[in-house]
Design a protein around this motif. Structure first.
Motif, PDB file in Angstrom:
ATOM      1  N   HIS A  41       0.838  -1.207   0.000  1.00  0.00           N
ATOM      2  CA  HIS A  41       0.000   0.000   0.000  1.00  0.00           C
ATOM      3  C   HIS A  41       0.871   1.253   0.000  1.00  0.00           C
ATOM      4  CE1 HIS A  41      -3.223   2.779   0.861  1.00  0.00           C
ATOM      5  NE2 HIS A  41      -2.602   3.173   1.947  1.00  0.00           N
ATOM      6  N   HIS A  74      -1.287  -4.118   3.781  1.00  0.00           N
ATOM      7  CA  HIS A  74      -0.978  -3.042   4.724  1.00  0.00           C
ATOM      8  C   HIS A  74      -1.383  -3.481   6.128  1.00  0.00           C
ATOM      9  CE1 HIS A  74       0.265   1.041   5.498  1.00  0.00           C
ATOM     10  NE2 HIS A  74      -0.864   1.333   6.102  1.00  0.00           N
ATOM     11  N   ARG A  75      -1.003  -2.716   7.110  1.00  0.00           N
ATOM     12  CA  ARG A  75      -1.467  -2.897   8.483  1.00  0.00           C
ATOM     13  C   ARG A  75      -2.115  -1.573   8.886  1.00  0.00           C
ATOM     14  NH1 ARG A  75       0.504  -7.595  10.387  1.00  0.00           N
ATOM     15  NH2 ARG A  75       2.297  -8.438   9.295  1.00  0.00           N
ATOM     16  N   HIS A  76      -3.308  -1.668   9.428  1.00  0.00           N
ATOM     17  CA  HIS A  76      -4.088  -0.470   9.745  1.00  0.00           C
ATOM     18  C   HIS A  76      -4.399  -0.451  11.233  1.00  0.00           C
ATOM     19  CE1 HIS A  76      -7.130   2.688   9.066  1.00  0.00           C
ATOM     20  NE2 HIS A  76      -7.803   2.084  10.020  1.00  0.00           N
ATOM     21  N   THR A  77      -4.105   0.655  11.892  1.00  0.00           N
ATOM     22  CA  THR A  77      -4.485   0.839  13.287  1.00  0.00           C
ATOM     23  C   THR A  77      -5.840   1.518  13.314  1.00  0.00           C
ATOM     24  OG1 THR A  77      -2.164   1.007  13.953  1.00  0.00           O
ATOM     25  CG2 THR A  77      -3.810   1.813  15.512  1.00  0.00           C
ATOM     26  N   ASP A  82     -13.833   4.396  12.782  1.00  0.00           N
ATOM     27  CA  ASP A  82     -13.579   3.430  11.718  1.00  0.00           C
ATOM     28  C   ASP A  82     -14.601   2.301  11.743  1.00  0.00           C
ATOM     29  OD1 ASP A  82     -11.348   4.598  10.567  1.00  0.00           O
ATOM     30  OD2 ASP A  82      -9.891   3.226  11.479  1.00  0.00           O
ATOM     31  N   ILE A  87     -12.735   1.122   6.206  1.00  0.00           N
ATOM     32  CA  ILE A  87     -11.338   0.722   6.011  1.00  0.00           C
ATOM     33  C   ILE A  87     -11.170   0.051   4.646  1.00  0.00           C
ATOM     34  CG2 ILE A  87      -9.493  -0.773   6.878  1.00  0.00           C
ATOM     35  CD1 ILE A  87     -10.738  -0.275   9.731  1.00  0.00           C
ATOM     36  N   GLN A  90     -11.113   2.614   1.977  1.00  0.00           N
ATOM     37  CA  GLN A  90      -9.835   3.336   1.967  1.00  0.00           C
ATOM     38  C   GLN A  90      -8.765   2.571   1.199  1.00  0.00           C
ATOM     39  OE1 GLN A  90      -8.333   4.375   5.874  1.00  0.00           O
ATOM     40  NE2 GLN A  90      -6.274   4.673   5.107  1.00  0.00           N
ATOM     41  N   TYR A  91      -8.657   1.272   1.423  1.00  0.00           N
ATOM     42  CA  TYR A  91      -7.567   0.499   0.825  1.00  0.00           C
ATOM     43  C   TYR A  91      -7.921  -0.148  -0.508  1.00  0.00           C
ATOM     44  CZ  TYR A  91      -5.210   1.287   5.193  1.00  0.00           C
ATOM     45  OH  TYR A  91      -4.614   1.899   6.265  1.00  0.00           O
ATOM     46  N   GLU A 120      -4.704  -3.311  15.719  1.00  0.00           N
ATOM     47  CA  GLU A 120      -3.973  -3.319  14.457  1.00  0.00           C
ATOM     48  C   GLU A 120      -4.540  -4.435  13.594  1.00  0.00           C
ATOM     49  OE1 GLU A 120       0.437  -2.516  13.538  1.00  0.00           O
ATOM     50  OE2 GLU A 120       0.260  -4.710  13.452  1.00  0.00           O
TER      51      GLU A 120
END
Length: 127
Positions: A41, A74-77, A82, A87, A90-91, A120
């Motif tokens: 990403h 990716h890694r998303h916090t 949210d 999410i 977004q990606y 995460e």
């Protein structure tokens, strides 16, 4: 305008994303950049920024961007507000892809409607 100045937004983004082993040099009017992004990403973000400044097929920049963690997209916090759908949008550009995120995180998520700030989440590659 120098080539470096033209692509300053790319260099700034690389710094913001903490691109590792970064190198930038201008040779004969061509900006040569290299480094390692954390995830695919982040690499895509860099390429999108390059295309913003130089068009679809820029002739004045050569970029060699590697990816440190190819096991995930990716890694998303999770932040307050949210949702998995938000999410996914977004990606992936599609909220309906939230199922892929839920499935990739079923070790920490029991319900796709319940996520908490600070978690995460793995954002998987879509097949």
């Amino acid at each position: 305008m120098s080539v470096k100045a033209k692509y300053q937004a790319v260099l700034d983004l690389g710094q913001e994303l903490n691109i590792q082993n970064g190198n930038v040099e201008e040779v004969d009017g061509i900006l040569k950049v290299s480094g390692t992004a954390g995830t695919q990403h982040e690499k895509n973000l860099i390429w999108n920024k390059i295309k913003e400044a130089g068009g679809e097929l820029p002739q004045d920049i050569e970029a060699d961007i590697k990816v440190a963690d190819e096991s995930v997209y990716h890694r998303h916090t999770v932040a307050s507000g949210d949702t998995l759908g938000k999410i996914a949008k977004q990606y992936y550009g599609k909220a309906g892809e939230y199922h892929a995120i839920f499935k990739a995180n079923n070790d920490i998520l029991d319900n796709p409607d319940v996520i908490h700030p600070g978690q995460e989440l793995v954002i998987p590659h879509l097949s």
